[in-house]
Design an enzyme around this catalytic site. Structure first.
Site, short mmCIF file in Angstrom:
data_model
loop_
_atom_site.label_atom_id
_atom_site.label_comp_id
_atom_site.label_asym_id
_atom_site.label_seq_id
_atom_site.Cartn_x
_atom_site.Cartn_y
_atom_site.Cartn_z
N GLU A 313 0.82 -1.21 0.00
CA GLU A 313 0.00 0.00 0.00
C GLU A 313 0.86 1.27 0.00
O GLU A 313 0.68 2.15 -0.84
CB GLU A 313 -0.93 0.01 1.22
CG GLU A 313 -1.86 1.21 1.28
CD GLU A 313 -2.87 1.21 0.15
OE1 GLU A 313 -3.77 0.36 0.16
OE2 GLU A 313 -2.77 2.06 -0.74
N ASP A 317 1.29 4.10 -3.00
CA ASP A 317 0.86 5.49 -2.77
C ASP A 317 2.01 6.45 -3.05
O ASP A 317 1.84 7.47 -3.74
CB ASP A 317 0.38 5.67 -1.32
CG ASP A 317 -0.87 4.86 -1.00
OD1 ASP A 317 -1.51 4.36 -1.95
OD2 ASP A 317 -1.19 4.72 0.19
N SER A 594 -7.46 1.80 -3.96
CA SER A 594 -6.28 2.35 -3.28
C SER A 594 -5.39 3.15 -4.22
O SER A 594 -4.66 4.02 -3.78
CB SER A 594 -5.44 1.21 -2.70
OG SER A 594 -6.05 0.67 -1.57
N ASP A 635 -17.30 11.32 -17.45
CA ASP A 635 -18.36 10.44 -16.93
C ASP A 635 -18.06 8.99 -17.35
O ASP A 635 -17.62 8.74 -18.46
CB ASP A 635 -19.70 10.89 -17.50
CG ASP A 635 -20.88 10.26 -16.79
OD1 ASP A 635 -20.66 9.57 -15.76
OD2 ASP A 635 -22.01 10.47 -17.26
N ILE A 636 -18.28 8.05 -16.43
CA ILE A 636 -18.12 6.63 -16.75
C ILE A 636 -19.50 6.00 -16.81
O ILE A 636 -20.32 6.20 -15.91
CB ILE A 636 -17.23 5.94 -15.70
CG1 ILE A 636 -15.81 6.48 -15.85
CG2 ILE A 636 -17.25 4.43 -15.87
CD1 ILE A 636 -14.83 5.89 -14.87
N GLY A 654 -24.15 10.43 -15.87
CA GLY A 654 -24.32 11.24 -14.65
C GLY A 654 -23.75 10.48 -13.46
O GLY A 654 -23.12 9.43 -13.60
N ASP A 656 -23.34 8.09 -10.33
CA ASP A 656 -23.89 6.79 -9.93
C ASP A 656 -23.07 6.25 -8.77
O ASP A 656 -21.92 6.65 -8.58
CB ASP A 656 -23.86 5.82 -11.12
CG ASP A 656 -22.50 5.76 -11.78
OD1 ASP A 656 -21.57 5.21 -11.15
OD2 ASP A 656 -22.34 6.27 -12.91
#
Ligand SMILES: *[C@@H]1O[C@H](CO)[C@@H](O)[C@H](O)[C@H]1NC(C)=O
Ligand SMILES: *[C@@H]1O[C@H](CO)[C@@H](O)[C@H](O)[C@H]1NC(C)=O
Ligand SMILES: *[C@@H]1O[C@H](CO)[C@@H](O)[C@H](O)[C@H]1NC(C)=O
Ligand SMILES: *[C@@H]1O[C@H](CO)[C@@H](O)[C@H](O)[C@H]1NC(C)=O
Ligand SMILES: *[C@@H]1O[C@H](CO)[C@@H](O)[C@H](O)[C@H]1NC(C)=O
Length: 677
Positions: A313, A317, A594, A635-636, A654, A656
């Site tokens: 992690e 990052d 992550s 937008d996806i 839009g 979701d």
């Protein structure tokens, strides 16, 4: 007969003066805690009384005004002292609660209170605490760790005191016994096991027999006209791919105010891994570039690459943010010594140590060495264990960074509502000071982490067995920005539209699906209302739902599987699929939300740098602006977050509850944010 009547009378008598304050929800907590014996009447218990903070609504309004471009107060963030001033409870609150304790014979010298008057504390015998709260205190065994804590099923407060109190421990939230006179205290087991709540970027690749990152991947036909470094972003995402997808500039600024910060706990980066990543994917960055580590209560980094707590992690990052914002310095808040960090993560990752370090008002007691934290959930320093941090708890030592990325989380129902709200308010205070908090939404679709509350990670309640969606904490908090994952499929290029992150792990034995849904604790925030209404009007998912009541005790009512009235998440998303990353020297392809939170942290940092150059303040809490300007995002509209035996939600045009408003479109965001005061 006689006996029964007496008990009944007592209860009636008591309830005339006392009011139920908090009650445990059996369906939620039963699988976590096993009730054991009654606490010995003479055992000393740590009574902690969280006083109602004042002006919270005013604070919320203030933050909304600061974050709303149409308000005259847009961008007028508060200082740390102004924030403390705003929330300090008035003297009569403290006095009313203190008077109640004294009335019940609690020795005045035993009552401690915090500098900011946020907490009162007294260590008193169990029998006195029971009389005070009209409750029976029991021992409970944590089914996961075997730790013993004390608590109760419900407790009561006199009406005139109740209005001044958020919550009390030991109560619905458990506490350890301070001193047990006739029983040996069981020490918490501080095993070095991996955090079950970590938004794990699971190993993916050569470990499980599927092709590694450097497999000869066929190029998508449309890739031939693209620069070599961005030809196969559907199988190996890299910093060059991020830049191409979101049209990010190459970082070139290093100012003194915009260093983004990463929250890390129980996981530690290795500099050799970071250097190897930079050599592979960030030709503009010297491989020796390292983040600045701000240790909190014994948190130290880096570790040698072979350290078992180099779990990936932190490496990821740090890799992502340095690659995208260099030469800007990058900060790491490394929280807790190694003993506590791992224990915290395995059960009770509650951010309190972290918040203490940023906001001393959350932790400071003036007497008896007691902190405002809750010792059963929160580490106690100095830590007597081997290798433990021997210093004092660090309070208010760091000025909060302008951008903080957090890729840790767990079920919101792991904690009682009052506890969650109190902590979420601390994030509101960070927003008031101009900080953007980005939290990864999670990777298990509408379920929680498997094993978090139930084996499947889904909730039971109102006669339902693991069919109810499980909401992520901190994503449920209306004052943070929840970030989900997106992806490209093999055969697609940066010219294609991304889908929701859904991917197979372990050759199809497990799946990652982007987490999203609706909180059981928080209702729809003002900035999300019209967007959410539009979503349900145009794309009703059709699943049965319920409307959670104020204490969320009716979860699953009428066969419903989600709380239609709750704060929806995620807010936004960014690519979270197949980042080839060296961990302990070996390159694996990592995936998960992550990855998306540090990516967003980098984007906000690049925007803040430009605002600084233009003489403007930081962006801060960003949701109101994004929800009212969704066109600055991509937008996806493809993919789902199935789970809990249902099809979950669908990504649609839009907002979701799968991918939020979408991924960053940097040029459009820059134009918008430079146009604001
Ligand atoms: C790290 O790599 C070394 C060398 O390959 C290996 O011996 C060690 O077990 C690895 N450590 C972990 C925690 O995987
Ligand atoms: C960025 O600035 C900091 C001081 O604010 C300095 O310590 C650091 O070396 C600089 N980084 C680079 C890459 O120049
Ligand atoms: C916490 O308490 C200590 C001791 O009373 C004091 O020195 C310190 O300034 C306090 N810190 C904050 C942030 O209030
Ligand atoms: C609940 O579901 C699980 C998994 O399907 C099953 O093992 C368990 O027996 C069920 N429990 C009840 C009370 O039906
Ligand atoms: C849409 O998502 C599905 C998986 O849900 C995937 O199989 C398909 O390739 C995606 N389509 C596009 C055009 O990205």
């Amino acid at each position: 007969m006689y006996l029964i009547n007496t008990i009944l009378c007592l209860v009636l008598f008591a309830s005339a003066k006392h009011v139920l304050h908090e009650e445990r929800q059996p369906q939620v907590y039963d699988s976590l805690w096993r009730q054991a014996e009654r606490v010995h009447p003479d055992a000393i218990v740590p009574l902690r009384i969280g006083l109602k903070q004042y002006n919270l609504e005013h604070g919320a309004e203030r933050l909304l005004a600061i974050s709303d471009h149409k308000s005259k107060d847009y961008g007028k963030h508060l200082t740390f002292d102004e924030v403390n001033e705003l929330f300090a409870p008035p003297a009569d609150t403290v006095n009313a609660v203190r008077a109640w304790l004294l009335e019940h014979g609690v020795d005045e010298r035993l009552i401690a209170h915090s500098d900011n008057k946020g907490w009162l504390a007294a260590d008193i015998p169990a029998k006195d605490a029971e009389a005070l709260l009209l409750t029976d205190l029991f021992e409970y065994e944590d089914s996961k760790t075997g730790r013993i804590r004390i608590g109760c099923e419900r407790y009561h407060l006199p009406a005139h005191v109740r209005e001044h109190i958020d919550y009390i421990t030991p109560g619905v939230k458990m506490s350890p016994v301070l001193k047990k006179r006739n029983l040996e205290r069981k020490l918490p087991s501080l095993g070095r096991r991996k955090n079950p709540n970590w938004h794990g970027d699971q190993w993916h690749g050569n470990q499980h027999g599927s092709p590694p990152w450097n497999h000869h991947w066929p190029l998508p036909p449309a890739a031939h006209g693209l620069p070599p470094e961005v030809r196969n972003c559907g199988v190996n995402i890299t910093p060059a791919c991020y830049r191409a997808l979101y049209r990010l500039p190459v970082g070139h600024i290093n100012d003194s105010v915009n260093s983004p910060a990463l929250f890390e706990q129980g996981d530690y980066f290795a500099q050799s891994d970071v250097s190897q990543f930079l050599k592979m994917w960030a030709p503009n960055v010297p491989p020796s570039t390292a983040p600045i580590v701000l240790g909190i209560d014994g948190g130290e980094a880096p570790v040698p690459a072979s350290d078992p707590n180099n779990g990936g992690e932190s490496d990821i990052d740090v890799d992502i943010v340095i690659s995208l914002v260099y030469p800007q310095s990058v900060l790491v808040y490394q929280v807790d010594d190694e003993n506590y960090a791992v224990a915290e993560l395995s059960k009770a990752n509650t951010f309190n140590t972290f918040l203490d370090a940023l906001d001393g008002s959350y932790c400071n007691y003036t007497a008896y060495g007691i902190t405002g934290n809750s010792p059963e959930y929160d580490p106690t320093y100095p830590d007597p264990a081997d290798g433990g941090y021997k210093g004092k708890l660090q309070c208010g030592i760091y000025k909060p960074a302008r951008v903080i990325s957090i890729s840790y989380g767990e079920s919101e129902l792991d904690f009682p509502k009052n506890y969650v709200q109190r902590q979420c308010n601390e994030f509101m205070k960070l927003g008031l000071q101009g900080t953007t908090v980005l939290i990864a939404s999670g990777d298990y679709g509408v379920a929680g982490y498997p094993g978090d509350i139930t084996p499947s990670g889904c909730l039971s309640g109102s006669g339902q067995n693991q069919t109810i969606y499980n909401t992520d904490y901190l994503s449920n908090c209306p004052w943070v920005t929840s970030v989900g994952g997106s992806r490209l499929y093999p055969g697609q290029t940066i010219l294609d539209r991304e889908s929701a992150m859904e991917l197979e792990l372990d050759s199809g034995r497990a799946f990652f699906r982007n987490s999203g849904g609706f909180s059981n604790y928080y209702t729809t925030p003002s900035w999300q209302k019209s967007t959410k209404a539009k979503y349900f009007a145009e794309h009703d998912p059709g699943h049965p739902y319920y409307i959670a009541n104020a204490d969320a005790s009716n979860i699953g009512e009428n066969g419903g599987i989600y709380n239609r009235a709750g704060r929806g998440y995620p807010d936004v998303s960014a690519n979270g699929a197949y980042l080839p990353t060296p961990i302990n020297g070996t390159v694996y392809r990592f995936s998960g939300a992550s990855l998306a939170a540090p990516l967003w942290a980098s984007v906000i940092t690049l925007l803040n740098q430009q605002r600084t150059i233009a003489g403007k303040g930081p962006i801060g809490f960003i949701n109101p602006i994004l929800y009212s300007h969704p066109w600055v995002l991509n937008d996806i509209v493809n993919g789902t977050n199935a789970g809990c035996g249902s099809s979950g939600f669908k990504a649609v045009p839009g907002w979701d509850p799968v991918t939020g408003l979408g991924t960053p479109n940097y040029p459009k965001m820059l134009e918008l944010f430079l146009s604001l005061p």
